[in-house]
Write a protein that holds these residues in place. Structure first.
Motif, PDB file in Angstrom:
ATOM      1  N   GLN A   1       2.043 -10.174  -2.825  1.00 20.38           N
ATOM      2  CA  GLN A   1       1.407 -11.233  -2.955  1.00 20.38           C
ATOM      3  C   GLN A   1       0.073 -11.477  -1.921  1.00 20.38           C
ATOM      4  O   GLN A   1       0.299 -11.071  -0.853  1.00 20.38           O
ATOM      5  CB  GLN A   1       2.111 -12.735  -2.289  1.00 20.38           C
ATOM      6  CG  GLN A   1       1.433 -13.930  -2.385  1.00 20.38           C
ATOM      7  CD  GLN A   1       1.688 -14.479  -3.802  1.00 20.38           C
ATOM      8  OE1 GLN A   1       2.207 -13.934  -4.774  1.00 20.38           O
ATOM      9  NE2 GLN A   1       0.865 -15.581  -4.068  1.00 20.38           N
ATOM     10  N   VAL A   2      -1.083 -11.238  -2.489  1.00 20.56           N
ATOM     11  CA  VAL A   2      -2.196 -10.982  -1.540  1.00 20.56           C
ATOM     12  C   VAL A   2      -2.701 -12.478  -1.150  1.00 20.56           C
ATOM     13  O   VAL A   2      -2.569 -13.484  -1.996  1.00 20.56           O
ATOM     14  CB  VAL A   2      -3.482 -10.333  -2.476  1.00 20.56           C
ATOM     15  CG1 VAL A   2      -4.779 -10.640  -1.626  1.00 20.56           C
ATOM     16  CG2 VAL A   2      -2.928  -9.368  -2.942  1.00 20.56           C
ATOM     17  N   ARG A   3      -2.949 -12.419   0.132  1.00 17.04           N
ATOM     18  CA  ARG A   3      -3.464 -13.921   0.773  1.00 17.04           C
ATOM     19  C   ARG A   3      -4.663 -13.599   1.368  1.00 17.04           C
ATOM     20  O   ARG A   3      -4.844 -12.590   2.186  1.00 17.04           O
ATOM     21  CB  ARG A   3      -2.367 -14.601   1.778  1.00 17.04           C
ATOM     22  CG  ARG A   3      -2.735 -15.598   2.150  1.00 17.04           C
ATOM     23  CD  ARG A   3      -1.372 -16.437   2.802  1.00 17.04           C
ATOM     24  NE  ARG A   3      -1.677 -17.642   3.496  1.00 17.04           N
ATOM     25  CZ  ARG A   3      -1.773 -17.693   4.612  1.00 17.04           C
ATOM     26  NH1 ARG A   3      -1.582 -16.649   5.415  1.00 17.04           N
ATOM     27  NH2 ARG A   3      -1.993 -18.858   5.232  1.00 17.04           N
ATOM     28  N   LEU A   4      -5.752 -14.397   1.335  1.00 14.05           N
ATOM     29  CA  LEU A   4      -7.109 -14.395   2.085  1.00 14.05           C
ATOM     30  C   LEU A   4      -7.253 -15.672   2.935  1.00 14.05           C
ATOM     31  O   LEU A   4      -7.100 -16.558   2.346  1.00 14.05           O
ATOM     32  CB  LEU A   4      -8.147 -14.442   0.847  1.00 14.05           C
ATOM     33  CG  LEU A   4      -8.156 -13.128  -0.269  1.00 14.05           C
ATOM     34  CD1 LEU A   4      -9.233 -13.325  -1.070  1.00 14.05           C
ATOM     35  CD2 LEU A   4      -8.043 -11.787   0.529  1.00 14.05           C
ATOM     36  N   ALA A  23      -9.278 -12.482   6.628  1.00 10.37           N
ATOM     37  CA  ALA A  23      -8.362 -11.544   6.994  1.00 10.37           C
ATOM     38  C   ALA A  23      -7.513 -11.646   5.540  1.00 10.37           C
ATOM     39  O   ALA A  23      -7.116 -12.510   4.958  1.00 10.37           O
ATOM     40  CB  ALA A  23      -7.425 -12.088   7.958  1.00 10.37           C
ATOM     41  N   ALA A  24      -7.236 -10.268   4.941  1.00  5.40           N
ATOM     42  CA  ALA A  24      -6.611 -10.278   3.772  1.00  5.40           C
ATOM     43  C   ALA A  24      -5.278  -9.593   3.885  1.00  5.40           C
ATOM     44  O   ALA A  24      -5.095  -8.449   4.831  1.00  5.40           O
ATOM     45  CB  ALA A  24      -7.336  -9.324   2.682  1.00  5.40           C
ATOM     46  N   SER A  25      -4.371  -9.931   3.447  1.00  8.09           N
ATOM     47  CA  SER A  25      -2.883  -9.276   3.413  1.00  8.09           C
ATOM     48  C   SER A  25      -2.704  -9.071   2.021  1.00  8.09           C
ATOM     49  O   SER A  25      -3.097  -9.443   1.318  1.00  8.09           O
ATOM     50  CB  SER A  25      -2.125 -10.460   3.911  1.00  8.09           C
ATOM     51  OG  SER A  25      -1.908 -11.612   2.876  1.00  8.09           O
ATOM     52  N   GLY A  26      -1.776  -7.935   2.176  1.00  9.24           N
ATOM     53  CA  GLY A  26      -1.292  -7.313   0.810  1.00  9.24           C
ATOM     54  C   GLY A  26      -1.870  -5.884   0.676  1.00  9.24           C
ATOM     55  O   GLY A  26      -2.645  -5.457   1.551  1.00  9.24           O
ATOM     56  N   ARG A  27      -1.719  -5.126  -0.408  1.00  2.73           N
ATOM     57  CA  ARG A  27      -2.108  -4.119  -0.531  1.00  2.73           C
ATOM     58  C   ARG A  27      -3.489  -3.853  -1.097  1.00  2.73           C
ATOM     59  O   ARG A  27      -3.868  -4.553  -1.881  1.00  2.73           O
ATOM     60  CB  ARG A  27      -1.048  -3.264  -1.616  1.00  2.73           C
ATOM     61  CG  ARG A  27       0.389  -3.261  -1.212  1.00  2.73           C
ATOM     62  CD  ARG A  27       1.316  -2.898  -2.670  1.00  2.73           C
ATOM     63  NE  ARG A  27       1.217  -3.981  -3.609  1.00  2.73           N
ATOM     64  CZ  ARG A  27       2.019  -4.055  -4.445  1.00  2.73           C
ATOM     65  NH1 ARG A  27       2.846  -2.898  -4.642  1.00  2.73           N
ATOM     66  NH2 ARG A  27       2.043  -4.834  -5.447  1.00  2.73           N
ATOM     67  N   ALA A  97     -13.223 -13.882  -1.618  1.00  5.64           N
ATOM     68  CA  ALA A  97     -12.381 -13.816  -2.704  1.00  5.64           C
ATOM     69  C   ALA A  97     -12.171 -12.243  -3.071  1.00  5.64           C
ATOM     70  O   ALA A  97     -12.924 -11.338  -2.674  1.00  5.64           O
ATOM     71  CB  ALA A  97     -13.279 -14.237  -4.087  1.00  5.64           C
ATOM     72  N   GLU A  98     -11.092 -11.741  -3.874  1.00 10.29           N
ATOM     73  CA  GLU A  98     -10.766 -10.319  -4.008  1.00 10.29           C
ATOM     74  C   GLU A  98     -10.873 -10.174  -5.544  1.00 10.29           C
ATOM     75  O   GLU A  98     -10.125 -11.001  -6.470  1.00 10.29           O
ATOM     76  CB  GLU A  98      -9.480 -10.011  -3.429  1.00 10.29           C
ATOM     77  CG  GLU A  98      -9.069  -8.811  -3.693  1.00 10.29           C
ATOM     78  CD  GLU A  98      -7.593  -8.392  -3.215  1.00 10.29           C
ATOM     79  OE1 GLU A  98      -7.319  -9.156  -2.284  1.00 10.29           O
ATOM     80  OE2 GLU A  98      -7.107  -7.258  -3.503  1.00 10.29           O
ATOM     81  N   GLN A  99     -11.368  -9.075  -6.169  1.00 15.29           N
ATOM     82  CA  GLN A  99     -11.094  -8.746  -7.530  1.00 15.29           C
ATOM     83  C   GLN A  99     -10.070  -7.438  -7.689  1.00 15.29           C
ATOM     84  O   GLN A  99     -10.526  -6.446  -6.753  1.00 15.29           O
ATOM     85  CB  GLN A  99     -12.321  -8.324  -8.070  1.00 15.29           C
ATOM     86  CG  GLN A  99     -12.217  -7.641  -9.619  1.00 15.29           C
ATOM     87  CD  GLN A  99     -13.544  -7.346 -10.184  1.00 15.29           C
ATOM     88  OE1 GLN A  99     -14.580  -7.128  -9.447  1.00 15.29           O
ATOM     89  NE2 GLN A  99     -13.588  -7.086 -11.351  1.00 15.29           N
ATOM     90  N   ARG A 100      -8.944  -7.662  -8.049  1.00  8.17           N
ATOM     91  CA  ARG A 100      -8.244  -6.727  -7.957  1.00  8.17           C
ATOM     92  C   ARG A 100      -8.151  -5.798  -9.353  1.00  8.17           C
ATOM     93  O   ARG A 100      -8.782  -6.279 -10.313  1.00  8.17           O
ATOM     94  CB  ARG A 100      -6.669  -7.204  -8.105  1.00  8.17           C
ATOM     95  CG  ARG A 100      -6.224  -7.904  -6.849  1.00  8.17           C
ATOM     96  CD  ARG A 100      -5.074  -8.547  -6.896  1.00  8.17           C
ATOM     97  NE  ARG A 100      -4.860  -9.633  -7.624  1.00  8.17           N
ATOM     98  CZ  ARG A 100      -3.882 -10.391  -7.794  1.00  8.17           C
ATOM     99  NH1 ARG A 100      -2.806  -9.919  -6.988  1.00  8.17           N
ATOM    100  NH2 ARG A 100      -3.689 -11.325  -8.658  1.00  8.17           N
ATOM    101  N   VAL A 101      -7.462  -4.736  -9.532  1.00  2.31           N
ATOM    102  CA  VAL A 101      -7.567  -3.662 -10.565  1.00  2.31           C
ATOM    103  C   VAL A 101      -6.992  -4.496 -11.815  1.00  2.31           C
ATOM    104  O   VAL A 101      -5.892  -5.026 -11.726  1.00  2.31           O
ATOM    105  CB  VAL A 101      -6.733  -2.496 -10.248  1.00  2.31           C
ATOM    106  CG1 VAL A 101      -6.359  -1.656 -11.482  1.00  2.31           C
ATOM    107  CG2 VAL A 101      -7.508  -1.483  -9.101  1.00  2.31           C
ATOM    108  N   GLY A 102      -7.733  -4.326 -12.747  1.00  2.00           N
ATOM    109  CA  GLY A 102      -7.159  -4.828 -13.882  1.00  2.00           C
ATOM    110  C   GLY A 102      -7.753  -6.451 -14.290  1.00  2.00           C
ATOM    111  O   GLY A 102      -7.700  -6.762 -15.603  1.00  2.00           O
TER     112      GLY A 102
END
Length: 119
Positions: A1-4, A23-27, A97-102
């Motif tokens: 679970q990603v959290r910003l 601060a971003a948590s997660g992979r 904000a984050e853009q993840r793979v896919g």
């Protein structure tokens, strides 16, 4: 679970500087890019700046070029937005904000932090 989680917002006067942190948590291996967006009252949300996680390429909205700088801390899994020479028009809620793979767009969002610039 990603959290910003954003921090650093506040009230400043025109011409002042402010630094936002996210601060971003997660992979991170699933991360394509990180961006800062903002939304002013009555306006649509707009992309302010972004950074590609693989190579550090940066993008800036024309309205903030030469004033704002996006940077990242790979070790700390964080992204920053240094805002200089701020203008009243920069007043908005700023979102990380984050853009993840896919994903075709930014798909993980922080809660936002208010930035108010007074004349």
């Amino acid at each position: 679970q990603v959290r910003l989680v954003e921090s650093g917002g506040g009230l400043v006067q025109a011409g002042d500087s402010l630094r936002l942190s996210c601060a971003a948590s997660g992979r991170t291996f699933s991360r394509v890019a990180m961006g800062w967006f903002r939304q002013a009252p009555g306006k649509e949300r707009e992309l302010v700046a972004s950074i590609r996680w693989s190579n550090g390429d940066k993008y800036y909205n024309d309205s903030v070029k030469d004033r704002f700088t996006i940077s990242r801390n790979l070790a700390g899994n964080a992204v920053y937005l240094q805002m200089n020479s701020q203008d009243v028009a920069d007043t908005a809620v700023y979102y990380c904000a984050e853009q993840r793979v896919g994903a075709s767009r930014y798909d993980v969002w922080g809660q936002g932090t208010q930035v108010t610039v007074s004349a």
